[in-house]
Design a protein around this motif. Structure first.
Motif, PDB file in Angstrom:
ATOM      1  N   MET A   1     -78.455 -17.757 -31.737  1.00 16.51           N
ATOM      2  CA  MET A   1     -77.361 -16.758 -31.531  1.00 16.51           C
ATOM      3  C   MET A   1     -77.603 -15.424 -31.767  1.00 16.51           C
ATOM      4  O   MET A   1     -78.141 -15.290 -33.098  1.00 16.51           O
ATOM      5  N   ALA A   2     -77.327 -14.365 -31.110  1.00 13.63           N
ATOM      6  CA  ALA A   2     -77.265 -13.124 -31.628  1.00 13.63           C
ATOM      7  C   ALA A   2     -76.124 -12.311 -31.158  1.00 13.63           C
ATOM      8  O   ALA A   2     -75.475 -12.548 -30.247  1.00 13.63           O
ATOM      9  N   ILE A   3     -75.574 -11.340 -32.132  1.00 21.64           N
ATOM     10  CA  ILE A   3     -74.329 -10.257 -31.786  1.00 21.64           C
ATOM     11  C   ILE A   3     -75.038  -9.460 -31.037  1.00 21.64           C
ATOM     12  O   ILE A   3     -76.074  -8.539 -31.604  1.00 21.64           O
ATOM     13  N   VAL A   4     -74.496  -8.936 -29.903  1.00 22.51           N
ATOM     14  CA  VAL A   4     -74.988  -7.884 -29.191  1.00 22.51           C
ATOM     15  C   VAL A   4     -73.784  -6.846 -29.009  1.00 22.51           C
ATOM     16  O   VAL A   4     -72.675  -7.370 -28.445  1.00 22.51           O
ATOM     17  N   ILE A   5     -74.167  -5.506 -29.439  1.00 26.14           N
ATOM     18  CA  ILE A   5     -73.062  -4.612 -29.442  1.00 26.14           C
ATOM     19  C   ILE A   5     -73.299  -3.443 -28.183  1.00 26.14           C
ATOM     20  O   ILE A   5     -74.392  -2.995 -28.363  1.00 26.14           O
ATOM     21  N   ASP A   6     -72.687  -3.381 -27.260  1.00 26.08           N
ATOM     22  CA  ASP A   6     -72.924  -2.500 -26.131  1.00 26.08           C
ATOM     23  C   ASP A   6     -72.072  -1.379 -26.402  1.00 26.08           C
ATOM     24  O   ASP A   6     -70.837  -1.358 -25.980  1.00 26.08           O
ATOM     25  N   VAL A   7     -72.451  -0.375 -26.907  1.00 26.30           N
ATOM     26  CA  VAL A   7     -71.814   0.814 -27.170  1.00 26.30           C
ATOM     27  C   VAL A   7     -71.441   1.499 -25.889  1.00 26.30           C
ATOM     28  O   VAL A   7     -70.295   2.257 -25.756  1.00 26.30           O
ATOM     29  N   GLY A   8     -72.136   1.605 -24.710  1.00 24.25           N
ATOM     30  CA  GLY A   8     -71.702   1.995 -23.546  1.00 24.25           C
ATOM     31  C   GLY A   8     -70.419   1.567 -23.171  1.00 24.25           C
ATOM     32  O   GLY A   8     -69.447   2.323 -22.399  1.00 24.25           O
ATOM     33  N   ARG A   9     -69.975   0.173 -23.327  1.00 23.22           N
ATOM     34  CA  ARG A   9     -69.072  -0.476 -22.725  1.00 23.22           C
ATOM     35  C   ARG A   9     -68.076  -0.779 -23.768  1.00 23.22           C
ATOM     36  O   ARG A   9     -66.857  -1.225 -23.448  1.00 23.22           O
ATOM     37  N   THR A  10     -68.237  -0.223 -24.969  1.00 24.17           N
ATOM     38  CA  THR A  10     -67.553  -0.748 -26.287  1.00 24.17           C
ATOM     39  C   THR A  10     -67.129  -2.400 -25.956  1.00 24.17           C
ATOM     40  O   THR A  10     -66.055  -2.848 -26.155  1.00 24.17           O
ATOM     41  N   TRP A  11     -68.451  -3.267 -26.140  1.00 24.65           N
ATOM     42  CA  TRP A  11     -67.998  -4.666 -25.918  1.00 24.65           C
ATOM     43  C   TRP A  11     -69.262  -5.226 -26.851  1.00 24.65           C
ATOM     44  O   TRP A  11     -70.310  -4.930 -27.052  1.00 24.65           O
ATOM     45  N   ILE A  12     -68.801  -6.290 -27.538  1.00 28.13           N
ATOM     46  CA  ILE A  12     -69.363  -7.025 -28.374  1.00 28.13           C
ATOM     47  C   ILE A  12     -69.663  -8.440 -27.731  1.00 28.13           C
ATOM     48  O   ILE A  12     -68.401  -9.158 -27.274  1.00 28.13           O
ATOM     49  N   ASP A  13     -70.659  -9.094 -27.757  1.00 23.81           N
ATOM     50  CA  ASP A  13     -71.114 -10.508 -27.005  1.00 23.81           C
ATOM     51  C   ASP A  13     -71.938 -11.157 -27.898  1.00 23.81           C
ATOM     52  O   ASP A  13     -72.681 -10.743 -28.637  1.00 23.81           O
ATOM     53  N   VAL A  14     -71.489 -12.465 -27.932  1.00 24.81           N
ATOM     54  CA  VAL A  14     -72.598 -13.524 -28.655  1.00 24.81           C
ATOM     55  C   VAL A  14     -73.497 -14.019 -27.528  1.00 24.81           C
ATOM     56  O   VAL A  14     -72.911 -14.698 -26.677  1.00 24.81           O
ATOM     57  N   GLN A  15     -74.893 -13.939 -27.825  1.00 23.53           N
ATOM     58  CA  GLN A  15     -75.753 -14.306 -26.613  1.00 23.53           C
ATOM     59  C   GLN A  15     -76.819 -15.244 -27.519  1.00 23.53           C
ATOM     60  O   GLN A  15     -77.162 -14.926 -28.489  1.00 23.53           O
TER      61      GLN A  15
END
Length: 131
Positions: A1-15
């Motif tokens: 698993m990886a933590i993905v930080i989308d600064v454009g949407r201010t969203w954190i996701d585990v993928q």
């Protein structure tokens, strides 16, 4: 698993590592975050609960509802940091390198107690790499 930080949407996701991409639909383990940084602190709360003084090293600090302390020096410029928050019953724990930024996350609201390690050269809050 990886933590993905989308600064454009201010969203954190585990993928899953094999399908990591910015802008992917939110999974079961994700949510918005608050960029609460200022002149004195790097700060991201919500999914990660990370607060780091820009004037590291420091022994302990309180900012944005988090009490944090530097619990160990792990190398020439790396520090293990543990925090407490009334909003999260765990203890957000991570390793911060002055030159590379956040290089591992051991505990966080979005990732629970799974350990994540930086795959690249520079991580969150590294020099020149700040949301």
């Amino acid at each position: 698993m990886a933590i993905v930080i989308d600064v454009g949407r201010t969203w954190i996701d585990v993928q899953g590592k094999e399908h990591v991409r910015i802008g992917a639909a939110g999974g079961d383990f994700g949510g918005s975050y608050d960029d609460c940084g200022n002149q004195a602190f790097y700060c991201m709360t919500g999914g990660l609960e990370i607060v780091i003084p820009k004037a590291m090293p420091m022994k302990e600090w309180t900012y944005h509802g988090l009490y944090c302390k530097n619990v160990a020096k792990l190398g020439s410029d790396s520090y293990r940091i543990m925090c407490q928050s009334p909003n999260y019953r765990g203890r957000p724990t991570y390793t911060y390198s002055l030159s590379r930024g956040v290089i591992s996350i051991e505990s966080s609201p979005v990732a629970s107690y799974n350990k994540f390690e930086l795959r690249g050269d520079r991580g969150l809050f590294s020099p020149g790499n700040n949301p």
